[in-house]
Design an enzyme around this catalytic site. Structure first.
Site, short mmCIF file in Angstrom:
data_model
loop_
_atom_site.label_atom_id
_atom_site.label_comp_id
_atom_site.label_asym_id
_atom_site.label_seq_id
_atom_site.Cartn_x
_atom_site.Cartn_y
_atom_site.Cartn_z
N PRO A 165 38.41 73.92 -56.41
CA PRO A 165 37.51 75.08 -56.36
C PRO A 165 38.13 76.39 -55.90
O PRO A 165 37.41 77.33 -55.61
CB PRO A 165 36.46 74.61 -55.35
CG PRO A 165 37.25 73.78 -54.38
CD PRO A 165 38.32 73.09 -55.20
N CYS A 166 39.46 76.48 -55.85
CA CYS A 166 40.07 77.65 -55.21
C CYS A 166 39.80 78.96 -55.95
O CYS A 166 39.91 80.03 -55.35
CB CYS A 166 41.57 77.45 -55.06
SG CYS A 166 42.47 77.25 -56.60
N ARG A 167 39.44 78.93 -57.23
CA ARG A 167 39.19 80.16 -57.97
C ARG A 167 37.72 80.37 -58.33
O ARG A 167 37.38 81.36 -58.99
CB ARG A 167 40.02 80.18 -59.25
CG ARG A 167 41.52 80.19 -59.02
CD ARG A 167 41.96 81.49 -58.33
NE ARG A 167 43.38 81.48 -58.02
CZ ARG A 167 44.32 81.82 -58.88
NH1 ARG A 167 44.01 82.18 -60.10
NH2 ARG A 167 45.59 81.80 -58.51
#
EC number: 2.3.2.-
Length: 314
Positions: free
Chosen positions: A263-265
């Site tokens: 989910p980092c972006r």
């Protein structure tokens, strides 16, 4: 080696998530992140419009205190997957690795050479039918409509907010009757196509560290036997395997580990979408988060035909 790196990162993020305080104040419009309460609101909206998705609790010992007991995560089961990613048309010339040194192995810009200027201009010319809110038609109603166009390719995560999917053109926004179309393709393919049919259970959890939703998936063959990790990787865009998608333990369920879309972006992409809608004079409500989220992660798992909104108008 990549698996070892992912394992170390996963353990570090588990500690970081544990130490990260729960987000209390909404920052959705400013940064694209959401609070647990906003996650629940978006989940309720998804369940209402796409009833194949349901809330679940998971293991009692893994219940998160910042979420309602009966609404720990969302799940949809027995989602069809009729073909492998390698069977889809693909061209290396249409993709490019972006930000290769970002620490996550680089991200894939699926439509790198499609004409960025034209796409940008199209987004700037968005006209909004409603400046107050987003109108959504129920999935179950639209599933019965006649289809006259072919399936469109999945939009990449960074391409979504630029690709025209935010336009009010109903022909653009109306995603096709995916399941029926894929079934027709499977029938046309004969016995071999039927034998390749797989199903997936998909889960959406709240990631306290990144403060965004997170997608998980686990697959089964036609006899409902669990797929190996390598077999599941066949159903994931190969440019995302072991980069955007890693194998990790589900935060609410017992082993075995599952595939997870990192989910980092997510917040960054959502922020761009919010800004695009605002530039057109509209407002994107936080309740729409998961419907849009499921659309842009389709680029990672293009052959898994899960249920998401079929039509929404800005």
């Amino acid at each position: 080696m990549q698996n070892v790196i992912n394992t170390v990162k996963g353990k570090a993020l588990e500690v970081a998530e544990y130490l990260t305080p729960v987000l209390k104040e909404s920052k959705f419009k400013e940064t694209g992140v959401i609070t647990p309460e906003e996650f629940v609101a978006a989940g309720d909206h998804l369940v209402h419009h796409c009833p194949t998705w349901q809330w679940a609790t998971g293991e009692e010992l893994k219940v998160k205190a910042y979420l309602p007991t009966g609404k720990q995560f969302l799940v949809t089961k027995n989602v069809p997957c009729y073909k492998r990613c390698k069977q889809m048309e693909y061209s290396d010339e249409l993709e490019a690795i972006i930000e290769e040194d970002d620490g996550d192995g680089g991200w894939v810009d699926t439509y790198h050479n499609t004409g960025i200027t034209g796409i940008t201009e199209a987004v700037k010319e968005i006209t909004l039918e409603s400046k107050d809110s987003i109108k959504l038609q129920d999935c179950s109603v639209l599933c019965d409509e006649e289809e006259e166009e072919e399936e469109g390719e999945a939009a990449d995560m960074e391409e979504y907010e630029e690709s025209g999917l935010l336009e009010t053109d109903e022909a653009t926004l109306d995603t096709r009757r995916i399941v029926e179309a894929c079934k027709a393709k499977a029938d046309a393919g004969g016995e071999d196509a039927i034998l390749q049919t797989r199903t997936y259970d998909l889960y959406i959890t709240y990631d306290k560290y990144y403060q965004t939703p997170r997608l998980w998936l686990f697959g089964y063959d036609e006899q409902r036997q669990p797929l190996t990790v390598e077999h599941m990787y066949e159903d994931i865009s190969q440019d995302h395997v072991k980069k955007t998608v890693t194998i990790e333990n589900h935060p609410h369920l017992p082993p075995p580990p599952m595939c997870s879309v990192h989910p980092c972006r997510h917040a960054e992409v959502m922020k761009k979408i919010i800004e695009t809608v605002a530039e057109g004079g509209g407002e994107l409500g936080v309740h729409m988060y998961l419907l849009i989220f499921l659309k842009f992660v389709q680029a990672v798992i293009p052959t898994i035909e899960y249920d998401y909104t079929r039509h929404f108008t800005m």
